[in-house]
Structure formats: C-alpha cells, structure tokens
Design a protein around this motif. Structure first.
Motif, PDB file in Angstrom:
ATOM      1  N   TYR B 276      45.007  -0.189 -13.210  1.00 41.41           N
ATOM      2  CA  TYR B 276      46.380  -0.257 -13.732  1.00 41.41           C
ATOM      3  C   TYR B 276      46.668  -1.607 -14.381  1.00 41.41           C
ATOM      4  N   GLN B 280      47.694  -1.710 -18.200  1.00 39.33           N
ATOM      5  CA  GLN B 280      49.134  -1.554 -17.974  1.00 39.33           C
ATOM      6  C   GLN B 280      49.877  -0.900 -19.133  1.00 39.33           C
ATOM      7  N   PHE B 283      49.379   2.786 -19.397  1.00 36.04           N
ATOM      8  CA  PHE B 283      50.031   3.528 -18.327  1.00 36.04           C
ATOM      9  C   PHE B 283      51.482   3.792 -18.693  1.00 36.04           C
ATOM     10  N   ILE B 284      52.171   2.700 -19.061  1.00 39.62           N
ATOM     11  CA  ILE B 284      53.596   2.818 -19.350  1.00 39.62           C
ATOM     12  C   ILE B 284      53.815   3.710 -20.568  1.00 39.62           C
ATOM     13  N   ILE B 287      53.242   7.334 -19.710  1.00 39.61           N
ATOM     14  CA  ILE B 287      54.333   7.956 -18.964  1.00 39.61           C
ATOM     15  C   ILE B 287      55.493   8.272 -19.882  1.00 39.61           C
ATOM     16  N   THR B 288      55.838   7.325 -20.744  1.00 37.56           N
ATOM     17  CA  THR B 288      56.976   7.588 -21.608  1.00 37.56           C
ATOM     18  C   THR B 288      56.647   8.676 -22.621  1.00 37.56           C
TER      19      THR B 288
END
Lengths: 294, 293
Positions: B276, B280, B283-284, B287-288
């Motif tokens: 992660y 990072q 990942f973000i 998700i969005t």
C-alpha cells in the motif's frame, strides 16, 4: 472489422472472448442456475438431491433463526451505515482543506482499509478483551466499567459495528474526498459574497452537491453490509446466544456445518432478493434527493 | 445592495485585529486536535498489536497496559513460525494473489477488447448478462462452486483457490469502459499498415490502458490477499492455507496467547501495508474510480 471475414473473424473473437467466457460460464453462470435449482431440493452432498418444491422457502418463513439473523443484519446496518457515513464525511471535510501533513493523515485513515478483515478482527478482539483490553482501560479513565463486549449479547453487535466503522471509515472518506473535490470553488465564492455562514454553505452547497457521491456510497455500502461476515466469524462466530448471527453466517452454517446445501441455497437467494429489492427502492428514491445538477 | 456591503465591511473593521488572529489560532488548534485524535484512533490499534507481539505472555496481562514492554522479545515470532507454517501461508497468499491478479488482467482485458472493439451478433446482450451477474452476491454462487470443486477434486488445491476468483464481471466491465474511451483512429491506422488484432491489442490498447490496468491489479491483489470466506470453504490442509485463514486457525489454537496471535497478525499485515505505501496513489485512485471493495 477490417479485412476479417467468416471463420477468420470468429477465430479472432474466440481468441479474445472464449477463455473468459468459458470460465465465466463454469464459475459464475452455471453456479447461479445450479444454486437456484438446489434451493428447491434437499441435499446433504452424499445422497442424491431430492426435489421438494418450495419447502425450503416455506421452512425459511417458519425458521425463527432466520428472522433473528435478518433482524441482526438489519440492526448492524442501521447502526453501521449512518455512523460510517457521518464520521467519514466529517473527516473528508477536514482533510479537504489545504493543510500540513495531509498525505500523512490520509494514509493513517487508510491503513485499516488495506488490512484484511481477519487481521482487523483479531486486533479488535484483543482491544475488546474485558480484563486487559485497551477499550475498557480507556473507559476506566472516565470511571466507566466496560462490559465483556464480545461475550455479552447486548454489546457484541455494538462491538462489531464499532470495528466495522473503524475499518471502513478510510474507504468511505476517500470516496467523499473525491466528491468534494468535484465541487467547484465558485459556488463557495459566490456564497461568501452573499455573506453565508459556514453552516449555511455546508447545508446549501456541500450537502446538495454531494448527493450523487452519497447515493453511490449508500448503494455499495448497503450491498456490502448485507453480506457482512468475516468480522462476525472471527470475533463471535455469531454468538453469544445468536446475538450476532447475520444472514451470511446463517448461510455458511447451513452449507458447511450442517451440509444442508438446498436450504443454504434458498437462504442465499432470499439474501439476493433482499439486496435486489433494497437497491431497486434506492434507485426509485434517488430522484427525490439526488441532485445531478452539476 | 450598496449599503449592505458597507455594513459588512464596517463590522469587520470594528473588530480588533488581535482577536481575529486569536480566533484563527484557536480554530487551527481545534482542527489539528480533532484530526490528530482521529488519526490516533486509527493507528493505536496497530501500535498495540506491535507492542503485544513483542511481549511475553505475562506482560500481556498487566494493568495498566504498557505500550513499551519491559523486556522486548522476538520469541513470539519464532514460536509462531515453529508451530505453524506461517512462511508457507505467506507464500500461498503471495502466490494466489499474484497469479489471480495476472490472470484477471489478461482474461478481463481480452474479454473487454472483444466487448469494446470487435463486432459480433449478440455482443451487447452477452455483455448485459455479464453485468447482471454483478448483482448476485457471492454467497449465491459459493455453494455450487464448492460442489464443483469437490467433484473436480480441487478442494485443497491452488487451482481451486485461484480459478473461481478469476471470472467476475467487474474487471471486464472496468476495462471495457476504459477501452471505449480510446479513439478508433489509432487502431485504424495500424490496421491499414497491416497490423493484426493481436498486435493492436498488445501494442496499442494495453499500453494506453495502464491506469485502468493498475486499478484492476490493485483491486484483485487486495481482494485476493484479504479473502477469507473462499479459502475457509475449500481449504483444510494447512499447507495450502493463505494468511487470513492461517490466522483464523492460529486463533483456534492460541485463543488467549495474545502475544503469539498478534505476532501472527503482524506478519500478515506488514506485506500488504508495504504494498500500500509503495502504491498509495493507485490505491486511492482505484477506490475512487470504482468504489468496490
């Protein structure tokens, strides 16, 4: 398609689609139909399945354990959903500002999201330990004597909800942050000129313009929370006294503990129906409150 | 209107500068306190996990609880590794997560290519069926999938762990949406130059789709790494257990040895946290982009 004819064209299509399609058929398509078929049978995996019509579904209606599992699932959702939405929105609002250490805070709130449910459940089981857990120790600072969280039917579900809110806040927060960043600054600037207070700006700009994001979050969170399982299985296994038995725990017990494949399938179809109907209702209601004006 | 403005400015000027500054500071303090308290609540459980994992058993039962143990010991890790094939769990998790991620990337992108770039009868109906299955919760399919695995003799096998997870419609859907946004003219030029579909797919579409592929990769990896229910159903042999399942049997054995349990949890959390922190951004973004856990 350029230059492709007849069998050659189908060869190209087969190459690209067939590997996925066959797997999809075998592991998704056929299992869905099989499960529907099984839900009308009685089957213990060993003997031949016996067709019993709607008996499983009738059984579900008379099964008090089913109703209590449904009730527990709904209780979970009622406590979990608003809490996670409000907490995550609050944090997203705070983190949306230009501030020092924003990356650090975002990462901090996101760490539980990437950890597995099993790991998180074990950590919280330890935190909820009645004698040596941090939660009750923390409560003792304020003069409270904490309960034996996971062994007490009154508190076990609350403990599971708290754990779930803790784990999912970062996830929902990121979605809200994305939504907040889509709101154009000009709205706020215009409101500022009109002398609107921060509360007014929040109620009349942020909240309405955030409704599409909120709707999206509601849909996926609701679908996910009807399927709550891992944390329950690790923290309480549905106990004490069935107080945290949720629908998926019930399906799991029937299928893989009592080997009642037919009954388990029937319950899983009821779960699907519930999710389907709730999603339909949400879709219907969205016109009333979701604002796609942007 | 005009008088309104003057009232506002008057109000502001009558306020002493110092109190304004003070209020600003107060606001800042409240803000950082709230946000830091929240972050603490997120991080303390993990610190507590770390601290418990290096305590001896006696020290897990001291009041008040101690964050920094008096005697720091790593023997818990050794003991977990001795009594359980925890390295094997780790390997299994990696192996299963990496293969299912690569498998999904390949299979989904190929299918997405067919659904977005090739034309054939019934294409859109078929795609709609794919999409419709996304509404069916995995609990519906898990019983027949288990039965299928049993008849294939795939209980307690890697293929049993990996294969059923490769074929959900989500990846195909995500990539198809992305492929649809790639301009047609790019591939038309290639076709005129005599390129085949394979070349267009591998040399034009895939390289242009890196963000979407990264998103899908992160998702499949995370989902597979953290998956508990499917391994729980089909694996009973310790040698094939992935970390979440391995942890759950650790808990069965050491229900009260929290120091040992937490050592196991640390071993399971560190790799995914490392992944992660390394990725990072994706990942973000992932998700969005998709909003699916």
């Amino acid at each position: 398609m350029v230059g492709d004819k007849g069998w050659k064209k189908w060869l190209v299509i087969s190459f690209f689609l067939l590997p996925n399609f066959i797997g999809f058929l075998v592991f998704i398509g056929i299992p869905i139909l099989t499960s529907l078929g099984l839900s009308f049978t009685k089957w213990d995996l060993l003997s031949t399945p016996e067709f019993i019509g709607f008996d499983n579904y009738k059984g579900i209606i008379e099964d008090t354990e089913f109703w209590s599992a449904l009730k527990n699932t709904l209780l979970f959702i009622i406590a979990y959903l608003p809490t996670v939405l409000i907490v995550a929105l609050g944090i997203a609002m705070l983190l949306n500002k230009n501030m020092k250490g924003r990356a650090f805070f975002r990462a901090a709130y996101f760490i539980p999201v990437v950890s597995s449910w099993v790991a998180v459940s074990l950590i919280w089981k330890w935190l909820f330990n009645p004698a040596y857990g941090l939660v009750n120790y923390f409560l003792s600072w304020f003069g409270f004597v904490g309960p034996d969280w996971l062994q007490d039917p009154q508190w076990a579900m609350i403990a599971i909800v708290l754990t779930s809110v803790w784990k999912d806040t970062g996830f929902v927060m990121v979605l809200f942050l994305a939504g907040l960043q889509n709101i154009s600054e000009t709205y706020y600037e215009a409101a500022e000129i009109d002398g609107a207070s921060p509360l007014k700006k929040f109620l009349h700009i942020t909240i309405p313009l955030l409704t599409p994001t909120t709707f999206f979050i509601l849909i996926i969170s609701l679908i996910n929370s009807f399927q709550v399982f891992d944390q329950v299985m690790i923290m309480t296994e549905g106990g004490p006294a069935g107080s945290t038995t949720v629908l998926v725990q019930k399906i799991y017990n029937h299928a893989f503990r009592y080997f009642e494949m037919g009954y388990a399938s029937a319950v899983s179809w009821v779960l699907f129906l519930i999710i389907f109907i709730v999603t339909l209702i949400q879709n219907r209601l969205q016109k009333r409150w979701v604002d796609y004006e942007q | 209107m005009n008088s309104d403005v003057t009232v506002v400015t008057k109000k502001q000027t009558t306020q002493p500068v110092i109190s304004l500054n003070k209020r600003k500071w107060l606001k800042k303090i409240v803000f950082y306190t709230t946000i830091s308290l929240g972050a603490l609540i997120m991080i303390i459980p993990f610190l507590w996990m770390l601290s418990t994992s290096i305590k001896d058993q006696g020290e897990t039962m001291t009041l008040p609880p101690q964050f920094i143990p008096e005697t720091i010991t790593f023997i818990n890790y050794a003991q977990v590794a001795e009594s359980f094939p925890i390295l094997k769990f780790l390997f299994n998790s990696f192996f299963v997560a990496v293969t299912s991620t690569l498998g999904q990337l390949l299979l989904c992108s190929m299918a997405a290519y067919a659904f977005s770039r090739l034309h054939f009868k019934g294409r859109d109906t078929l795609f709609f069926i794919y999409l419709a299955t996304l509404m069916v919760p995995m609990q519906v399919t898990m019983t027949p999938q288990f039965i299928l695995m049993k008849y294939l003799g795939w209980l307690d096998t890697y293929q049993g762990l990996i294969l059923p997870g490769l074929f959900n419609a989500f990846g195909t859907f995500l990539l198809r949406q992305f492929f649809l946004g790639i301009p047609k003219s790019l591939e038309e030029a290639a076709f005129i130059d005599g390129a085949s579909h394979f070349r267009v797919f591998f040399q034009i579409i895939l390289p242009l789709s890196k963000p979407a592929l990264a998103t899908l990769a992160i998702f499949s990896f995370m989902q597979s790494w953290n998956n508990f229910l499917w391994p729980l159903i089909i694996v009973s042999n310790q040698d094939l257990m992935t970390l979440p399942l391995g942890l759950s049997i650790l808990q069965g054995r050491w229900a009260t040895d929290w120091n040992l349990l937490m050592a196991g949890v640390v071993i399971s959390v560190i790799p995914i946290l490392a992944v992660y922190l390394f990725a990072q951004k994706y990942f973000i973004k992932g998700i969005t982009l998709s909003g699916i856990k």
